[in-house]
Every structure is written in structure tokens, then in C-alpha cells.
Design a protein around this motif. Structure first.
Motif, PDB file in Angstrom:
ATOM      1  N   VAL A   1       0.830  -1.216   0.000  1.00 36.48           N
ATOM      2  CA  VAL A   1       0.000   0.000   0.000  1.00 36.48           C
ATOM      3  C   VAL A   1       0.858   1.257   0.000  1.00 36.48           C
ATOM      4  N   GLY A   2       2.059   1.166   0.532  1.00 42.22           N
ATOM      5  CA  GLY A   2       2.918   2.342   0.615  1.00 42.22           C
ATOM      6  C   GLY A   2       2.799   3.081   1.928  1.00 42.22           C
ATOM      7  N   LEU A   3       2.262   2.411   2.953  1.00 45.58           N
ATOM      8  CA  LEU A   3       2.126   3.053   4.264  1.00 45.58           C
ATOM      9  C   LEU A   3       3.493   3.333   4.885  1.00 45.58           C
ATOM     10  N   VAL A   4       4.437   2.416   4.697  1.00 48.36           N
ATOM     11  CA  VAL A   4       5.729   2.544   5.371  1.00 48.36           C
ATOM     12  C   VAL A   4       6.872   2.812   4.392  1.00 48.36           C
ATOM     13  N   ASP A   5       6.550   2.920   3.116  1.00 50.07           N
ATOM     14  CA  ASP A   5       7.587   3.144   2.099  1.00 50.07           C
ATOM     15  C   ASP A   5       6.990   3.961   0.950  1.00 50.07           C
ATOM     16  N   LYS A   6       7.522   5.167   0.756  1.00 48.69           N
ATOM     17  CA  LYS A   6       6.945   6.068  -0.252  1.00 48.69           C
ATOM     18  C   LYS A   6       7.349   5.716  -1.676  1.00 48.69           C
ATOM     19  N   GLN A   7       8.469   5.039  -1.836  1.00 50.55           N
ATOM     20  CA  GLN A   7       8.950   4.782  -3.192  1.00 50.55           C
ATOM     21  C   GLN A   7       7.982   3.930  -3.999  1.00 50.55           C
ATOM     22  N   ILE A   8       7.302   3.006  -3.319  1.00 50.31           N
ATOM     23  CA  ILE A   8       6.366   2.148  -4.046  1.00 50.31           C
ATOM     24  C   ILE A   8       5.173   2.956  -4.552  1.00 50.31           C
ATOM     25  N   GLN A   9       4.886   4.078  -3.900  1.00 54.90           N
ATOM     26  CA  GLN A   9       3.795   4.936  -4.369  1.00 54.90           C
ATOM     27  C   GLN A   9       4.098   5.494  -5.760  1.00 54.90           C
ATOM     28  N   GLU A  10       5.363   5.756  -6.014  1.00 60.91           N
ATOM     29  CA  GLU A  10       5.753   6.255  -7.346  1.00 60.91           C
ATOM     30  C   GLU A  10       5.530   5.180  -8.403  1.00 60.91           C
ATOM     31  N   GLU A  11       5.796   3.931  -8.039  1.00 64.89           N
ATOM     32  CA  GLU A  11       5.539   2.835  -8.981  1.00 64.89           C
ATOM     33  C   GLU A  11       4.042   2.694  -9.262  1.00 64.89           C
ATOM     34  N   ILE A  12       3.227   2.911  -8.230  1.00 65.62           N
ATOM     35  CA  ILE A  12       1.775   2.844  -8.410  1.00 65.62           C
ATOM     36  C   ILE A  12       1.306   3.937  -9.356  1.00 65.62           C
ATOM     37  N   LYS A  13       1.854   5.127  -9.206  1.00 61.43           N
ATOM     38  CA  LYS A  13       1.478   6.250 -10.076  1.00 61.43           C
ATOM     39  C   LYS A  13       1.879   5.994 -11.527  1.00 61.43           C
ATOM     40  N   LYS A  14       3.031   5.381 -11.720  1.00 64.40           N
ATOM     41  CA  LYS A  14       3.533   5.157 -13.081  1.00 64.40           C
ATOM     42  C   LYS A  14       2.810   4.017 -13.790  1.00 64.40           C
TER      43      LYS A  14
END
Length: 496
Positions: free
Chosen positions: A406-419
Motif C-alpha cells: 500500500v505504501g504506508l511505510v515506504d513512499k517509493q512504491i507509491q511512485e511505482e503505483i502512479k507510473k
């Protein structure tokens, strides 16, 4: 005997209610997200940073105040011994909050005492108290604001408590807003101390997020909105409501689309509320506040498709308050009303919660925790990364650096979700190359199985069926009746 001779009854009642909660500690039913908050607190101890993975700042926990409270308990009792004292603290605060609520609603000490006990053993009350979340503290702060700020009219409470409440959970702006609007409508004036307290509270929370984390709202809110974003048609929204309303407005989750018990409960709650507010009574002011807040929060959160049941615990118990008042204040056949309520509702609900807590405690503490303990022994290098979901038990007990889906504890995966949201999991594995993957799917049967087979090996299978046995035949029947947990496969990156 005069009423003053019964003045200690509420005290005895709250002690009894707390002791009942303490028995539930034996079930080890602790919410997954509590371990996120506790790891953030321990990260603050170890690195001096509010984060989850070392020196990287991130608001991984929904609640800032509870992080600091957990930090203090870790400092006092140590990492190995803080959980039970903290759960006891939460239970005591919730029970004190129920005492304050009883003071708002009753004059008769017998009524207060019975209310405190019955209110305290409702399923949401038990979960608020024992699951390790911030709602015990929150309920106490909210009831203290109503009692000391609006009943006793302590001006300092109106200034200070909005900040504490918002710092516990930012969505409590709903609670504070309902109080503000109800107060204006009821008293035809504005309490400027309260307005100032609200402004200061919002400013403090937003400023803390901005200057410490560089964000306006908690990362948890951003991550959940990004990952769980859904665009539904009107018809789909209606269907969604039909499938989910019963889980939130009632106190009993039923595995079906139609939940008649919930409808009966909701209708009775509304009828009791209407009956009570038609009477000329000063407490109607507080009844309106808690009833409007409970409905407003549930409608807002359900409309936003928030499926996490802890959002609804406080509204659930507050909506049931009119029922308890109605029954306790019956002039005729009071004993029949009270006995019927206890036998046909309170005791069955408490029994259900007991079974639920035993089964869930087995599935989480005995099963999911075992995955973290295995990794803690297997991998000595705590700088290694694991990709998984959720980020509670396994990261806490393994000590590994964590990427959660989900990206609760790691912001980098949020960028992958956006891309590239459909492929963000695989893209994260390719770019970050975590040493461990924990998945509830068989990755070797995935459409990208060739990649996973070439880069990873299956280290261990974890199956919930292996944790349904007990030397105690009663516990074994409960585990089998309500198996709790998810099957997982643990993969380790191949050495090159």
C-alpha cells in the motif's frame, strides 16, 4: 439509602469492566496496525526519527500522539514488556471515558454503574480497549472534552483538547465540527475559546506534518487513497452499500449480503433516540452531539469506501447509547427490559466477540507472528528488505526493512503505483530487488512466473491449517469454526 450512598457504584462498575477487558488479553487479539505504530515508536527510540525504516522520515502511523505514548511505554517497560501495560492503559482510559459519558447522561448512580458495565462489554468497546489501537486514548479525550469543556465549561479544556484530539487522529475534525455546529444551534452563540482551540489544533497538526515530514496530511491517508482509489457508477455505489452496510452499522459481521440483525438494531437505535430527545432534558444536547457524530462519520467513511472496521468502533458504541438509556430508565417492567437486553443482545454479542478474539488472536499472534519470528531467526542482517502486505506483525517481529504494497511505510512504491498501477508490484521487485517476498499468491504460477523463478526460490510455505490445532479441545473447535489468517509463500532472492 440515599443517592449519595451509592456514589462509589460507578467506581466499582468501572473496575469490574476493566477486569473483564483484562481477561481478553489472554486471547492475544491485537490489531495488525498497532504493530505499525509500535515499530514507528521503536524507530524513534533507535534512530531518533519518526519513521519505519531507519533514518527515513515517514508518517507510517495514522496517529502521532499514540506514537509518542507508545514511545514512552517502550522507554519505561522495554521493547519486550511494554505491550500488556500499554493495552491496560488503553483499557483504563476507555473505561474512564465511559464514566465521563455516564455523567453526561445520568443523574442516578445505579444507572451510571449498569451503563458503564453494559457499555464496556459491547464488542466495539472491547476492541477499542484491547486491540492496541489509539481509540482508547481517543475516546477518553473526546468524552473529556464534552464533560469538562461543555458540561463543566472549563475554558482551558476548550483550548487544549482539540489539539490533543486532532493529534491523535486527523479525521476527528468530524467530531469537533459536529460539536461546533450543534453547540451553535443549541445555544445560539459561538464559544470563541473552542473556535480558537480548533484553529490551534488544525494549525499544530498541519504544521507538524509539513515541517517534519514535508507533507500536509499523514502519508497513510495519501497511500490508502492512491492504492484503494475506486471510481464507481451510481449503480455500483448502491451495490457496494448493500454489500457492506451491515458490517459497520451493526456490531456483528455476518457473511451475507442481507443482514436483518443490523436493520433491527439501527431502527431500534433511531426509535430510542427519537423517544429520548422528545423529552425535556438537558442531556439532549449531548445526545444530539454523539448521535449526529456517529451517523456523520459512518456516512462519510462508507461513502469513501473505507472498509477498515476500526473506523466504525466509536460510532457503533455511541449509536447504541440511546438504547441503553431507554432500557435503564423504563418506569414499568424495567427488570424485564433489562433482562431481555442482556440475555438476547449483550451476552450473545460478548460471547461472539470472545470467540472472534480467540480465533483472530490465534490467526494473528500464533500464526502471522510466527512468520516474523522465523525471519528474525533466519535472517540476521536487519538491513535486508522484504516486500509484503500488511506491514504489521511480520516486519515488527522480523526486524527487516519493509516495503508494503500500500505504501504506508515506504513512499517509493507509491511512485511505482502512479507510473504503472497494474504492474507496480513486479516493477518494484525488479527495481528494488528486495531479498524477501511474502505473497498470498503462488508467484511461480503468476503470469510473470519465469522472472520470479529465475530470481527467487521458495523458502517456506506458511499455511493457516497448520495452526488450527490445540491441546485444549474447546480452543481447537473455535480455531476450526472460525479460521483466521491467510496462506503465505515466502520467497528468498537467489544468490548470484
Amino acid at each position: 439509602m440515599s443517592e449519595t450512598q451509592y456514589r462509589k457504584l460507578p467506581i466499582y462498575a468501572v473496575i469490574f469492566a476493566i477486569l473483564i477487558k483484562f481477561v481478553f488479553f489472554l486471547t492475544h487479539h491485537i490489531q495488525e496496525d498497532a504493530f505499525i505504530t509500535w515499530r514507528v515508536a521503536q524507530n524513534l527510540m533507535d534512530y531518533g526519527v519518526i519513521g519505519f525504516n531507519g533514518e527515513t522520515k515517514i508518517s507510517a502511523s495514522t496517529t502521532h500522539l499514540y506514537v509518542f505514548v507508545s514511545y514512552i511505554f517502550n522507554m519505561i517497560f522495554g521493547k519486550e514488556g511494554f505491550i500488556i501495560p500499554l493495552l491496560a492503559f488503553n483499557s483504563i482510559l476507555f473505561s474512564i471515558g465511559s464514566v465521563l459519558l455516564s455523567h453526561l447522561l445520568f443523574k442516578n448512580n445505579w444507572h451510571k454503574a449498569v451503563f458503564i458495565i453494559l457499555f464496556g462489554i459491547l464488542p466495539p468497546s472491547i476492541k477499542i480497549s484491547i486491540l492496541g489501537m489509539e481509540y482508547g486514548i481517543l475516546f477518553f479525550l473526546e468524552m473529556a472534552l464534552l464533560y469538562y469543556g461543555f458540561k463543566k465549561e472549563k475554558k482551558w479544556v476548550l483550548l487544549v483538547f482539540p489539539t490533543l484530539i486532532l493529534f491523535t487522529r486527523i479525521d476527528t475534525v468530524i467530531f469537533l465540527g459536529v460539536i461546533f455546529l450543534t453547540d451553535i444551534f443549541w445555544n445560539k452563540k459561538i464559544r470563541w475559546n473552542y473556535v480558537l482551540g480548533g484553529i490551534v489544533g488544525v494549525a499544530v497538526c498541519i504544521s507538524f506534518n509539513w515541517f517534519y515530514f514535508g507533507e500536509w496530511v499523514n502519508n497513510t491517508i495519501v497511500a490508502k487513497k492512491l492504492t484503494y482509489d475506486r471510481t464507481f457508477t451510481f449503480q455500483q455505489n448502491l451495490e457496494y452499500f448493500r454489500l457492506n452496510y451491515g458490517n459497520f452499522w451493526g456490531m456483528l459481521k455476518m457473511p451475507s449480503d442481507f443482514n436483518p440483525a443490523t436493520i433491527i438494531i439501527v431502527v431500534f437505535e433511531i426509535l430510542c433516540f427519537i423517544y429520548l430527545v422528545r423529552q425535556q432534558n438537558k442531556r439532549n444536547y449531548f445526545l444530539w452531539i454523539i448521535f449526529l457524530f456517529a451517523w456523520t462519520k459512518q456516512i462519510i467513511f462508507l461513502s469513501q469506501k473505507s472498509l477498515f472496521d476500526w473506523y466504525y468502533w466509536v460510532p457503533q458504541v455511541l449509536l447504541f447509547v440511546p438504547v441503553l438509556i431507554f432500557v435503564l430508565e423504563q418506569k414499568t417492567k424495567k427488570n424485564l427490559w433489562l433482562t431481555s437486553l442482556v440475555i438476547f443482545y449483550i451476552l450473545p454479542m460478548t460471547a461472539f466477540q470472545t470467540i472472534h478474539s480467540i480465533a483472530t488472536g490465534n490467526g494473528e499472534w500464533n500464526y502471522r507472528r510466527s512468520i516474523g519470528l522465523f525471519l528474525n531467526q533466519y535472517e540476521k542482517d536487519k538491513k535486508q528488505w522484504i516486500l509484503l502486505e500488511p506491514a504489521g506483525y511480520v516486519p515488527y517481529f522480523s526486524g527487516l526493512k519493509t516495503i508494503d504494497e500500500v505504501g504506508l511505510v515506504d513512499k517509493q512504491i507509491q511512485e511505482e503505483i502512479k507510473k504503472d498501477k497494474p504492474n507496480y508490484w513486479l516493477n518494484t521487485v525488479k527495481s528494488r530487488k528486495p531479498k524477501y517476498l511474502l505473497s498470498n499468491k503462488d508467484l511461480f504460477e503468476d503470469k510473470n512466473a519465469d522472472y520470479y523463478k529465475s530470481e527467487y526460490r521458495l523458502l517456506k510455505e506458511f499455511r493457516i491449517k497448520d495452526h488450527l490445532e490445540s491441546k485444549n479441545p474447546v480452543l481447537e473447535k473455535i480455531y476450526t469454526l472460525k479460521p483466521s489468517g491467510t496462506d503465505y509463500n515466502l520467497y528468498e532472492r537467489r544468490k548470484k
